[in-house]
Design a protein around this motif. Structure first.
Motif, short mmCIF file in Angstrom:
data_model
loop_
_atom_site.label_atom_id
_atom_site.label_comp_id
_atom_site.label_asym_id
_atom_site.label_seq_id
_atom_site.Cartn_x
_atom_site.Cartn_y
_atom_site.Cartn_z
N VAL A 51 0.83 -1.20 0.00
CA VAL A 51 0.00 0.00 0.00
C VAL A 51 0.87 1.25 0.00
CG1 VAL A 51 -1.81 1.27 1.20
CG2 VAL A 51 -1.81 -1.23 1.25
N GLY A 52 0.69 2.08 -1.01
CA GLY A 52 1.34 3.38 -1.11
C GLY A 52 0.45 4.31 -1.89
N GLY A 53 0.93 5.51 -2.17
CA GLY A 53 0.10 6.49 -2.86
C GLY A 53 -0.38 6.02 -4.22
N ARG A 81 4.22 6.09 2.18
CA ARG A 81 5.37 5.19 2.16
C ARG A 81 6.45 5.71 3.09
NH1 ARG A 81 8.38 2.66 -2.27
NH2 ARG A 81 8.35 0.95 -0.80
N LEU A 82 7.09 4.80 3.80
CA LEU A 82 8.22 5.16 4.65
C LEU A 82 9.47 5.15 3.78
CD1 LEU A 82 7.31 3.04 7.81
CD2 LEU A 82 6.52 5.33 7.15
N HIS A 83 9.70 6.28 3.15
CA HIS A 83 10.73 6.41 2.10
C HIS A 83 11.55 7.66 2.41
CE1 HIS A 83 12.42 7.42 -1.86
NE2 HIS A 83 12.26 6.16 -2.17
N PRO A 84 12.85 7.64 2.11
CA PRO A 84 13.68 8.83 2.39
C PRO A 84 13.13 10.11 1.78
CG PRO A 84 15.08 6.95 1.88
CD PRO A 84 13.66 6.50 1.63
N LEU A 106 3.34 7.18 12.39
CA LEU A 106 3.83 7.11 11.01
C LEU A 106 3.21 5.87 10.39
CD1 LEU A 106 7.59 8.02 11.62
CD2 LEU A 106 5.64 9.55 11.25
N ILE A 107 2.13 6.06 9.65
CA ILE A 107 1.35 4.95 9.12
C ILE A 107 1.84 4.61 7.72
CG2 ILE A 107 -0.96 4.13 8.52
CD1 ILE A 107 -0.68 4.73 11.48
N GLY A 108 2.31 3.39 7.53
CA GLY A 108 2.76 2.97 6.21
C GLY A 108 3.88 1.94 6.32
N GLU A 109 4.40 1.60 5.18
CA GLU A 109 5.52 0.67 5.11
C GLU A 109 6.47 1.16 4.03
OE1 GLU A 109 3.42 -2.43 1.95
OE2 GLU A 109 3.79 -3.07 4.01
N SER A 125 -0.14 14.62 -3.61
CA SER A 125 -0.25 13.57 -2.61
C SER A 125 -1.68 13.17 -2.32
CB SER A 125 0.41 14.04 -1.30
OG SER A 125 0.13 13.14 -0.25
N ILE A 126 -1.98 11.88 -2.55
CA ILE A 126 -3.27 11.33 -2.17
C ILE A 126 -3.44 11.40 -0.65
CG2 ILE A 126 -4.52 9.14 -1.92
CD1 ILE A 126 -5.06 10.30 -4.55
N ALA A 127 -2.37 11.12 0.08
CA ALA A 127 -2.44 11.15 1.53
C ALA A 127 -2.85 12.54 2.02
CB ALA A 127 -1.09 10.75 2.13
#
Length: 393
Positions: free
Chosen positions: A17-19, A219-222, A247-250, A299-301
């Motif tokens: 699950v991401g944007g 997304r937990l991304h840099p 921090l919701i996501g992976e 951003s969808i989020a």
């Protein structure tokens, strides 16, 4: 307009699950509700995943995608090509997420077909599709193949400009901003109920009714700037000791963030609960939303948080500026200024009048310009236009 038979192709999909994945899931659901026949074609990332499932009532087909680097991509591309060839007569249009390997297969497979292929670009700046073409193996070849598609969707002006600069045909690029579903306005009672529901589902999400809650989803991304957010949080805690950050996501930065949070002694103050299929309860339970990204398309989020009536604190980048008017629909901070990020979060949490004002204005902006219904209708109009163009050739 008549009902369409559509294949939405996205190599990553639920439970990843991401944007980009949420864009395709939401669009598929809305198109189905509008009477169109939709199926999602994706990759089988784990061999024990079923090859076919139903997600939100939408059939999902998973194609082989071995974990061996390189070969996995080739195997997936071969399987996608076979699937498209065998279903060509059952489709009116194909819509592909990202200007990458799926796009290459769809574009080449239907180059001389009456079925239009539309590619959706994802991301902007260093993490965007156009940047991928500059750095990836065979990136230039992938770009040339993608340029042969019948149409393109750019969800932000920055992405549109990047595609035009990369020699994509400007006349084929349609600016269709992201859209989100507009639900009913949340109440204080629903906020309490959402907190109870989350605590029941996962005890680590238990928090006091009066505890301020700030959330990030994505997304937990840099590229999301989350290490800056973690470093800013102790300053917020000085003013609000009970405040919590979720921090919701992976994503690839999860381990680094977890280690950082532990080293700073913030384990109980900042949580990494993982990804959620839907973030409605999370947003309903929250008091504010934060998006400290270094780069964003649209951003969808952020859209989901805005329509949830949440005051938003975002980094001052072009993708966020499309949605956030400073001091009107949200608060901004310079990307590299951690103290300013903390100060803006504190402003939101201590000034309830400002919080309500920003949340109300943000929701109004989304309803007027970025609804999912309008987004789907714009896509359908594009598909019909390209179908007519191909028919007349």
């Amino acid at each position: 307009m008549t009902s369409l038979r559509l294949a939405l192709v996205t190599r990553r999909f639920w439970p990843l699950v991401g944007g980009a994945e949420m864009v395709m899931a939401n669009l598929a659901e809305e198109l189905t509700q509008q009477g169109h026949q939709v199926q999602i074609v994706t990759a089988q990332w784990h061999p024990d995943w079923p090859k076919q499932i139903t997600h939100r009532g939408i059939p999902v087909i998973r194609l082989p995608n071995p974990s061996v680097r390189g070969w996995g991509t080739v195997r997936y591309m071969m399987a996608l090509g076979r699937w498209l060839r065998s279903h060509e007569q059952d489709l009116d249009a194909v819509y592909v997420s990202m200007l990458k390997h799926s796009a290459v297969v769809a574009t080449s497979r239907f180059l001389n077909s009456n079925v239009p292929v539309v590619l959706r670009a994802e991301g902007a700046g260093e993490t965007g599709d156009c940047a991928f073409h500059e750095s990836a193996n065979f990136g230039q070849r992938i770009r040339r193949s993608c340029q042969q598609a019948d149409g393109f969707v750019a969800p932000s002006q920055q992405i549109f400009d990047e595609m035009a600069a990369a020699q994509f045909d400007r006349d084929k690029i349609r600016f269709i901003p992201n859209g989100v579903k507009v639900g009913p306005l949340k109440t204080d009672v629903q906020r309490q109920e959402a907190r109870k529901a989350l605590a029941t589902a996962n005890p680590i999400l238990t928090l006091a009714e009066s505890a301020p809650l700030v959330v990030f989803t994505g997304r937990l991304h840099p590229g999301k700037g989350l290490t800056k957010l973690v470093r800013a949080w102790p300053r917020v805690l000085q003013r609000f000791p009970m405040a919590r950050l979720w921090l919701i996501g992976e994503g690839p930065q999860e381990g680094e963030l977890s280690s950082m949070i532990g080293a700073m002694g913030l384990q109980s103050r900042i949580l990494l609960p993982g990804a959620f299929d839907t973030v409605e309860d999370v947003l309903a339970a929250a008091d504010a939303f934060v998006l400290p990204s270094l780069h964003e398309g649209m951003s969808i989020a952020l859209l989901e948080a805005m329509v949830a009536n949440l005051p938003c604190v975002v980094s001052d980048i072009p993708g966020n500026r499309i949605l956030i008017d400073p001091e009107e629909t949200g608060l901004i901070f310079p990307v590299d200024e951690i103290d300013r990020l903390a100060d803006q979060l504190i402003r939101i949490l201590e000034n309830q009048d400002l919080s309500r004002q920003l949340g109300t204005a943000a929701r109004k902006r989304v309803i007027e310009h970025f609804s999912l219904k309008r987004n789907a209708e714009d896509h359908v109009a594009l598909f019909h236009s390209l179908m007519e163009t191909k028919r007349l050739r």
